[in-house]
Design a protein around this motif. Structure first.
Motif, PDB file in Angstrom:
ATOM      1  N   GLY A 142     -21.157 -16.284   1.133  1.00 28.18           N
ATOM      2  CA  GLY A 142     -20.542 -14.994   1.426  1.00 28.18           C
ATOM      3  C   GLY A 142     -19.597 -14.490   0.363  1.00 28.18           C
ATOM      4  O   GLY A 142     -18.848 -13.551   0.592  1.00 28.18           O
ATOM      5  N   SER A 143     -19.641 -15.096  -0.809  1.00 31.56           N
ATOM      6  CA  SER A 143     -18.735 -14.598  -1.830  1.00 31.56           C
ATOM      7  C   SER A 143     -19.397 -13.517  -2.681  1.00 31.56           C
ATOM      8  O   SER A 143     -18.801 -13.008  -3.616  1.00 31.56           O
ATOM      9  CB  SER A 143     -18.239 -15.739  -2.698  1.00 31.56           C
ATOM     10  OG  SER A 143     -19.320 -16.413  -3.280  1.00 31.56           O
TER      11      SER A 143
ATOM     12  N   THR B 124     -13.701 -15.150  -3.670  1.00 34.91           N
ATOM     13  CA  THR B 124     -13.297 -13.848  -3.152  1.00 34.91           C
ATOM     14  C   THR B 124     -11.815 -13.847  -2.821  1.00 34.91           C
ATOM     15  O   THR B 124     -11.148 -14.886  -2.873  1.00 34.91           O
ATOM     16  CB  THR B 124     -14.059 -13.515  -1.855  1.00 34.91           C
ATOM     17  OG1 THR B 124     -13.613 -14.428  -0.850  1.00 34.91           O
ATOM     18  CG2 THR B 124     -15.537 -13.608  -2.030  1.00 34.91           C
ATOM     19  N   ALA B 125     -11.353 -12.670  -2.478  1.00 31.68           N
ATOM     20  CA  ALA B 125      -9.942 -12.523  -2.142  1.00 31.68           C
ATOM     21  C   ALA B 125      -9.583 -13.394  -0.950  1.00 31.68           C
ATOM     22  O   ALA B 125      -8.462 -13.860  -0.825  1.00 31.68           O
ATOM     23  CB  ALA B 125      -9.645 -11.063  -1.830  1.00 31.68           C
ATOM     24  N   ALA B 126     -10.537 -13.588  -0.062  1.00 27.90           N
ATOM     25  CA  ALA B 126     -10.230 -14.382   1.119  1.00 27.90           C
ATOM     26  C   ALA B 126     -10.399 -15.864   0.864  1.00 27.90           C
ATOM     27  O   ALA B 126      -9.949 -16.693   1.644  1.00 27.90           O
ATOM     28  CB  ALA B 126     -11.148 -13.952   2.262  1.00 27.90           C
ATOM     29  N   ARG B 127     -11.038 -16.217  -0.226  1.00 25.07           N
ATOM     30  CA  ARG B 127     -11.453 -17.591  -0.378  1.00 25.07           C
ATOM     31  C   ARG B 127     -10.811 -18.312  -1.537  1.00 25.07           C
ATOM     32  O   ARG B 127     -11.057 -19.492  -1.722  1.00 25.07           O
ATOM     33  CB  ARG B 127     -12.970 -17.621  -0.646  1.00 25.07           C
ATOM     34  CG  ARG B 127     -13.796 -17.490   0.565  1.00 25.07           C
ATOM     35  CD  ARG B 127     -15.183 -17.887   0.215  1.00 25.07           C
ATOM     36  NE  ARG B 127     -16.060 -17.778   1.342  1.00 25.07           N
ATOM     37  CZ  ARG B 127     -16.210 -18.755   2.219  1.00 25.07           C
ATOM     38  NH1 ARG B 127     -15.545 -19.858   2.087  1.00 25.07           N
ATOM     39  NH2 ARG B 127     -17.040 -18.597   3.226  1.00 25.07           N
TER      40      ARG B 127
ATOM     41  N   ARG C 185     -14.962  -9.120  -4.479  1.00 22.61           N
ATOM     42  CA  ARG C 185     -14.643  -8.502  -3.199  1.00 22.61           C
ATOM     43  C   ARG C 185     -13.152  -8.413  -2.955  1.00 22.61           C
ATOM     44  O   ARG C 185     -12.649  -8.799  -1.895  1.00 22.61           O
ATOM     45  CB  ARG C 185     -15.316  -9.277  -2.075  1.00 22.61           C
ATOM     46  CG  ARG C 185     -16.800  -9.370  -2.286  1.00 22.61           C
ATOM     47  CD  ARG C 185     -17.489 -10.077  -1.197  1.00 22.61           C
ATOM     48  NE  ARG C 185     -17.250  -9.426   0.073  1.00 22.61           N
ATOM     49  CZ  ARG C 185     -17.776  -9.856   1.210  1.00 22.61           C
ATOM     50  NH1 ARG C 185     -18.562 -10.898   1.213  1.00 22.61           N
ATOM     51  NH2 ARG C 185     -17.523  -9.237   2.323  1.00 22.61           N
TER      52      ARG C 185
ATOM     53  N   VAL D 122      -5.007  -4.465  -3.146  1.00 20.23           N
ATOM     54  CA  VAL D 122      -4.300  -5.695  -3.476  1.00 20.23           C
ATOM     55  C   VAL D 122      -4.818  -6.334  -4.757  1.00 20.23           C
ATOM     56  O   VAL D 122      -4.498  -7.486  -5.032  1.00 20.23           O
ATOM     57  CB  VAL D 122      -4.404  -6.706  -2.324  1.00 20.23           C
ATOM     58  CG1 VAL D 122      -3.683  -6.183  -1.103  1.00 20.23           C
ATOM     59  CG2 VAL D 122      -5.855  -7.008  -2.002  1.00 20.23           C
TER      60      VAL D 122
ATOM     61  N   VAL E 185      -3.563 -10.144  -5.817  1.00 19.34           N
ATOM     62  CA  VAL E 185      -4.482 -11.264  -5.639  1.00 19.34           C
ATOM     63  C   VAL E 185      -4.861 -11.857  -6.989  1.00 19.34           C
ATOM     64  O   VAL E 185      -4.891 -13.073  -7.168  1.00 19.34           O
ATOM     65  CB  VAL E 185      -5.739 -10.805  -4.875  1.00 19.34           C
ATOM     66  CG1 VAL E 185      -6.799 -11.873  -4.906  1.00 19.34           C
ATOM     67  CG2 VAL E 185      -5.389 -10.469  -3.449  1.00 19.34           C
TER      68      VAL E 185
ATOM     69  N   GLU F 106     -13.756  -4.823  -4.025  1.00 21.89           N
ATOM     70  CA  GLU F 106     -14.654  -4.675  -2.875  1.00 21.89           C
ATOM     71  C   GLU F 106     -14.955  -3.195  -2.703  1.00 21.89           C
ATOM     72  O   GLU F 106     -14.054  -2.384  -2.493  1.00 21.89           O
ATOM     73  CB  GLU F 106     -14.006  -5.213  -1.607  1.00 21.89           C
ATOM     74  CG  GLU F 106     -14.840  -4.902  -0.373  1.00 21.89           C
ATOM     75  CD  GLU F 106     -14.672  -5.931   0.719  1.00 21.89           C
ATOM     76  OE1 GLU F 106     -13.529  -6.328   0.956  1.00 21.89           O
ATOM     77  OE2 GLU F 106     -15.689  -6.338   1.321  1.00 21.89           O
TER      78      GLU F 106
ATOM     79  N   TRP G  56     -22.179  -6.277   2.186  1.00 18.12           N
ATOM     80  CA  TRP G  56     -23.374  -6.618   2.934  1.00 18.12           C
ATOM     81  C   TRP G  56     -24.660  -6.107   2.329  1.00 18.12           C
ATOM     82  O   TRP G  56     -25.518  -5.605   3.005  1.00 18.12           O
ATOM     83  CB  TRP G  56     -23.213  -6.157   4.375  1.00 18.12           C
ATOM     84  CG  TRP G  56     -21.785  -6.338   4.723  1.00 18.12           C
ATOM     85  CD1 TRP G  56     -20.903  -5.403   5.102  1.00 18.12           C
ATOM     86  CD2 TRP G  56     -21.068  -7.552   4.619  1.00 18.12           C
ATOM     87  NE1 TRP G  56     -19.665  -5.950   5.265  1.00 18.12           N
ATOM     88  CE2 TRP G  56     -19.749  -7.278   4.965  1.00 18.12           C
ATOM     89  CE3 TRP G  56     -21.391  -8.867   4.257  1.00 18.12           C
ATOM     90  CZ2 TRP G  56     -18.753  -8.229   4.969  1.00 18.12           C
ATOM     91  CZ3 TRP G  56     -20.395  -9.812   4.264  1.00 18.12           C
ATOM     92  CH2 TRP G  56     -19.097  -9.474   4.616  1.00 18.12           C
TER      93      TRP G  56
END
Lengths: 730, 535
Positions: free
Chosen positions: B71-72, B191-194, B220, B225, B229, B252, B258
């Motif tokens: 999912g990256s 990614t930013a979340a990961r 993403r 931010v 980030v 992103e 997606w």
């Protein structure tokens, strides 16, 4: 709260080993309990509490969460809130005895409110201690003399002096319970934080309680056989179940867990309605767990999680939401997958203590191996106390949310997590966006319903129990039938008989008897010839009999017999018990060969001369008669030859022939007739040896082995009681 | 600047080393064995898929493998770099299950053959209209590499979209690790979340360990931010000692979400430019190649001894298992000899028969009982030894290897084998007795069975049966008796030894079958030192 852990410890140990001692201790708790449970002073203090509550309410808007944080109240906070609270504080502080009395009264009162079993009094004492740290020590001091002094207990004084022991209620469980419910309703809210009803401790329902007891007993029974590492998990679950039961049953502790960046803190804030937990783009964001409680009386529960006071918050005041989520304690956990290892450790620790978990996943990470392999699969049995929330749906376009949700459900299904769909019990899967608030309402609703049911804690314990039982399965059950079959016993006896040489001995005895019979009934001429023969042959083994035999029993056969029988007996057993059985057999077999030696020497031959059948003298007589006939016939012939007698050849020849033919005939007949008794005699000798050996083996080996098997059977049944399904909600 | 100097000797030693690595086996389930197996596979993959082909053909296109978490946005990134949809992108995780290699049409021959990644079957898609449905459902057999060509990729560069490194699908993780091993340039996407996830950081550390040419992409990142980030990530990289790694940030965008489409060219322009520079500038290209290759060669210095250590541990464990068997059988053998000497065979039934002999018992019966008793003694010794072995092995983790402990219940067959051996001994003993009797020139020759029984009793009964020897001497003479006894004694020792030896060998056979030797350790180290010399 060291006192609580202390209790926890003694409680567990006590129930493990000496329950009787412990009931005494409980009784002492109760003695102090109802003693002080007098409504009058409580009513007097009621206004004080009212004013205190008001003062705190006033302060709430000013200091926000800060004020609420200490609502459950430590003494320090009471002091801070000014006048009215100081009154309470002084009331608790003032003289030694009333201070203790008050705390103790709460103990009794809370127990009553719970209408629980005897043990809850102790729990309530813990709860009282939580309400005020300072008097707690005194409660303990007070309690000990009360327990030590039976005189106070028997004192039938029932006046309204709260300091005197009124112990009409320590004599029976039911009576005690009745009065407590009757009496203690009013003072139940004493010395609580403002507006906080004393939280009734959790009560597990019957099946769950009996399962917990069964597990406790099981651990006790198997402590000698299993190493402590195997039992550690079960012990931990028992400890946690006991600790949780002692705490509020009105509250449900729910943790928000998930990967870094999934939006746990965001959801936490969305539920609380205020930005409590820091959110941000910095990963990992949350480093320490934060607790948020929707109602009072939760301090002890949060203490148990080890969350310090500065990380406890209250949600923003909102009557509607408060009512919905009343009793909820929400914990925001750090992530479990970031490079910061201590975060994961914290998560792992707290996840074992909470009642329910909301797993927050996001569209990016919902298929991460870490989440599924490390957490969801091992916790699949806890599905009933799990929510899986797909956060950040705002990042997904259109129908993709449903697609991802379906995929998530599929993955959960593969993990073995039961999903709560179509009315089944199981994990609830929701999609929401904490950012836009989409779907949060639904979660709030589900959560509200979940919390109102108040069954999560018990269900969690039940799931823990299931997991522990499943983990212990290999050491308790193998799915095969275990036991010592009759066949194995017979085989063991046969092997022992072989070892002492029963067959050989029997045959030898039989032949010896027959030989004797033949000798006794044989023709004298034959005996003479045999005697002559024997003179020339040197004796063999027969002469050795006189020597003391040091090793008449075949050691190797005994060893092999014991090995075989222990192997048979331990065939269907789990390893630790198999080992125990084998050890029992080996221990029993020590000295067995020597005992068999002795036995063989004693039981080898029947005492005295071998029995003779009744026809023997007749046969001997007949043989003698035959010999006499021969002699008479011979003499007669000689007489005729020498002319002494009248020549009559016919009769003496006939006599002699009859003697010559009859002798062997009688001998042959005797041999035939002796066959039966000889056989019986041999069999008798063999049977005696066989039985002696079997008896010896049974006493020394089979009985200890059977006892060990019985012990296993007992444990196995106990395990069966633990695994019995049926979650308890009480 | 490091350059790549390739001599044929180096290639030879490298392929020798490769063979040694391939030959290393770690069959015993020791604590470090799974790790060692993984290390071996990884090293083998790196040698086969990257180092050897790269050193053989330095002019082959540069292979950049795009790897990262599920999912990256790896596939989206590759698609955007290429400029058209070559790799499947979507919202369901894990998306990419079949790796896709994209190269210039003229470079196609480099990848269509088995030069690199020989384990993967190629799926050649010559050309497809952009509007075609690329992805037929359920089409992906395992271990396939799809090769795509695109004109937008310059010559001398190939992009590989790898599966994720951390998804639930184990095959994906294994395949991703293998693909990354084949890369000249490691493109790590997060990614930013990961960016704080543990798993990708392991990979970054591995890249650092191998000193591979690494570039990270922070994908993403929400617009708002980006700077924060990016700064955070940079700080983390610096802290990990990877501060000098080129870092690209891709925001992103709705398109990136997606797999709807491609990112605008501007979003990936810096990364594209960097990759083009690496591929087309001869200096940069040589540097990139040399760095990754040398890094791998350097890493051998640490990894080969590690493998050798694991091999040594295997051998040590095997040795411990073997010696447990030997000790058990040796001590049981000694005990058995002692018992034979003390006449333990003449007990129980045999003793009763001997007492009854010759009045109530025939020579044949006595001999039968003795033979049976001897078999029981042997069986007892063998099972006792087995039990001791089991006891010792239970404490050894290595004994959990398949086939070592889960023997077929062979007690019955051991009994059978011992019975056979003992009966053979009896037959030979009777033949000896026959010989002795035949040599006698007496008129009344004694019964050979009696002679055999007496010899056996004298031999097996220890001190208690001295009288049997005397009786034997009476029958065939002192000299003959002594000779017969000696021969029978030797025969007995021989048979007993043979039985115990056979049982021990049976016990050791599965262990021998695992083929754990001390050689691999020495060979691995030797191959490494030869390689060091050649460099």
């Amino acid at each position: 709260m060291t006192a609580v852990t202390d209790h926890d410890h003694t409680d567990h140990m006590g129930r493990m080993d000496h329950t009787s001692d412990y009931t005494g201790d409980y009784t002492s708790d109760f003695e102090t309990g109802p003693t002080k449970a007098d409504p009058t002073p409580a009513a007097g203090r009621e206004p004080v509490r009212e004013s205190l509550r008001e003062s705190v309410r006033d302060r709430v808007p000013d200091s926000g969460a800060e004020a609420g944080r200490y609502r459950d109240g430590t003494a320090r906070k009471h002091a801070d809130t000014g006048g009215p609270s100081r009154e309470v504080h002084e009331a608790t502080e003032a003289p030694e005895a009333p201070g203790a009395a008050e705390a103790a009264r709460v103990a009794g009162a809370t127990a009553a409110a719970a209408t629980a079993t005897a043990t809850t009094a102790e729990i309530a004492a813990g709860a009282a201690a939580e309400a005020d740290n300072v008097p707690h020590a005194r409660v303990r001091e007070q309690r000990e003399p009360a327990g030590d002094d039976p005189v106070t207990g028997d004192d039938p004084v029932t006046d309204d002096d709260p300091a005197t022991g009124d112990d009409a209620w320590d004599d029976g469980l039911i009576a005690r319970r009745v009065t407590e419910t009757a009496k203690a309703a009013a003072p139940a809210v004493e010395t609580r934080g403002p507006g906080a009803p004393a939280p009734a401790p959790l009560a597990y329902d019957g099946p769950l309680r009996s399962r917990l007891d069964a597990l406790r007993e099981l651990v006790g029974l198997s402590r000698t056989r299993l190493d402590s590492k195997t039992l550690a998990e079960a012990g931990r679950i028992l400890d946690e179940a006991a600790a949780r039961r002692r705490l509020s049953g009105q509250h449900t502790v729910v943790a928000l867990a998930g990967a870094t960046g999934s939006g746990k803190s965001q959801l936490f804030n969305a539920l609380a309605g205020v930005a409590i937990s820091e959110t941000g783009v910095r990963r990992p964001t949350t480093a320490a767990p934060i607790a948020c409680s929707w109602s009072d009386g939760s301090a002890a529960l949060i203490d148990r999680l080890g969350i310090p006071g500065r990380l406890r918050r209250r949600p923003v005041h909102n009557p509607e939401a408060d009512a919905q989520l009343r009793g909820l304690i929400l914990i925001d956990l750090p992530d479990h997958d970031s490079a910061a290892v201590q975060h994961r450790e914290q998560v792992d620790r707290i996840l074992k203590l909470v009642d329910a978990v909301i797993w927050v996943v996001d569209p990016e990470k919902y298929a991460d191996a870490v989440l599924h392999e490390r957490y969801l699969r091992p916790m699949a049995g806890h599905a009933e106390v799990m929510f899986i929330v797909l956060n950040q749906t705002d990042r997904l376009p259109g129908e993709a949310t449903d697609q991802v949700l379906d995929d998530l459900r599929r993955l959960l299904d593969e993990d073995g997590v039961a999903l709560g769909e179509y009315g089944d019990t199981g994990a609830t899967v929701l999609a929401l966006s904490a950012l836009t608030g989409d779907g949060v309402g639904e979660l709030r609703e589900v959560l509200g319903q979940f919390v109102t049911e108040r069954g999560a804690a018990a269900r969690r314990v039940a799931a823990d129990l299931d997991a522990a039982a499943a983990r212990l399965r290999p050491v308790y059950a193998t799915g095969r039938r275990a036991g010592l079959s009759e066949e194995a016993r017979d085989e063991f006896a046969a092997r022992l008989a072989d070892a002492v040489g029963a067959t050989g001995a029997g045959e030898a005895a039989e032949r010896a008897w027959r030989r004797n019979a033949n000798r006794a009934c044989g023709t004298p001429w034959l005996r003479l010839w045999r005697w002559h023969q024997k003179r020339g042959v040197p004796p063999t083994g027969r002469l050795q009999k006189a020597q003391p035999e040091e090793e008449a029993t075949a050691r190797q056969r005994v060893e092999q017999a014991v090995r075989t029988v222990s192997e048979r007996a331990s065939a269907g057993l789990p390893a630790p018990w198999a080992l125990a059985v084998r050890e029992a057999a080996v221990r029993g077999s020590q000295g067995l060969p020597e005992a068999l030696d002795e036995l063989a020497a004693q039981a080898g031959l029947p005492p005295g001369r071998p029995p003779r059948p009744g026809w023997w003298p007749v046969a001997v007589l007949a043989q003698a008669a035959m010999t006499l006939l021969q002699v008479v016939g011979g003499l007669w012939l000689v007489g005729q030859i020498s002319g002494v007698m009248a020549p009559n050849l016919g009769v003496p020849v006939l006599l002699m022939v009859a003697g010559i033919v009859g002798g062997p005939l009688v001998e042959w007949g005797c041999r035939m007739a002796a066959r039966g008794p000889a056989r019986r005699y041999g069999l008798e000798a063999e049977r005696r040896l066989r039985e002696a050996a079997a008896g010896c083996g049974r006493a020394r080996v089979l009985d200890p082995v059977a006892a060990e098997l019985l012990r296993y059977q007992e444990v196995r049944e106990q395990y069966g009681r633990v695994t019995r399904t049926g979650a308890g909600v009480g | 600047m490091v350059t790549l100097d390739v001599r044929p000797q180096l290639l030879d030693t490298l392929s020798a080393l490769r063979d040694r690595v391939a030959a290393a086996r770690f069959p015993l389930p020791l604590a470090g064995a799974p790790r060692a197996r993984a290390n071996r596979d990884e090293l083998l993959a790196q040698l086969d898929d990257y180092l050897v082909p790269r050193l053989k053909e330095p002019e082959a296109p540069l292979l950049a493998v795009v790897g990262g978490s599920t999912g990256s946005g790896k596939s989206t990134l590759v698609n955007s770099l290429v400029g058209r949809r070559v790799s499947e992108a979507g919202v369901l995780r894990p998306t990419t299950r079949t790796p896709v290699l994209v190269c210039h049409p003229e470079d196609h021959h480099w990848f269509s053959g088995m030069r690199v990644l020989p384990d993967l079957t190629r799926e050649w898609v010559p050309h497809r209209e952009p509007g075609d449905d690329l992805f037929l459902p359920g089409e992906t057999p395992a271990r396939v590499l799809r090769v795509e060509t695109a004109d937008s990729i310059p010559r001398g560069l190939a992009l590989l979209d790898a599966p994720d490194i951390d998804s639930l699908v184990v095959d994906n993780r294994v395949l991703a690790a293998e693909l990354i091993c084949a890369a000249d340039v490691w493109v790590m996407v997060t990614t930013a979340a990961r960016y704080a996830d543990a798993v990708p950081w392991h990979l970054l550390r591995a890249a650092k360990e191998y000193n591979a040419t690494l570039v990270t992409v922070l994908d993403r990142v929400p617009h708002t931010v980006v700077s924060e980030v990016s700064r955070q990530y940079g700080a983390l990289l610096t802290k990990a000692g990877l501060g000098d790694v080129p870092r690209f940030t891709v925001p992103e965008l709705p398109e990136s979400a997606w797999g709807g489409g491609l990112l605008p060219a501007t979003a990936v322009a810096p990364l594209r430019a960097w990759l083009l520079h690496q591929a087309q500038d001869p200096g940069a290209r040589a540097h990139t190649l040399a760095r990754t290759a040398q890094g791998l060669l350097d890493s051998l210095k640490a990894r080969m001894p590690e493998l050798a250590g694991a091999a040594a541990a295997q051998y040590a464990a095997a040795l411990r298992l073997t010696s447990a068997v030997e000790t058990a059988y040796d001590s049981e053998h000694a005990r058995l000899r002692g018992r034979l000497q003390s006449g333990a065979v003449l007990a129980g039934d045999a003793l009763k028969r001997w007492r009854a002999y010759p009045l109530d018992c025939s020579a044949g019966e006595l001999l039968d009982a003795l033979v049976e008793s001897l078999a029981a003694l042997l069986l007892c010794s063998v099972t006792a030894a087995d039990e001791r072995v089991d006891d010792t092995w239970r404490r050894e983790p290595a004994s959990a290897a398949s086939g070592l402990t889960d023997r077929d219940p062979s007690l019955e067959s051991a009994e059978h084998r011992i019975g056979l051996a003992v009966r053979r001994w009896r037959r030979e003993l009777e033949e000896y007795a026959d010989d002795e009797v035949r040599e006698l020139d007496r008129s009344v020759a004694p019964d050979s069975e009696v002679v055999a029984a007496l010899v056996a009793t004298g031999l097996l009964g220890g001190r208690r049966t001295r009288v049997a020897g005397e009786r034997l001497a009476e029958r065939i003479g002192a000299h003959g008796a002594l000779r017969l006894r000696d021969r029978a004694g030797r025969l007995l020792t021989e048979h007993v030894d043979r039985v115990l030896h056979a049982e021990r060998e049976r016990r050791l056979a599965p262990l021998d079958g695992l083929d754990v030797h001390p050689e691999p350790q020495a060979e691995l180290i030797a191959a490494l030192s030869v390689l060091q010399k050649e460099r």
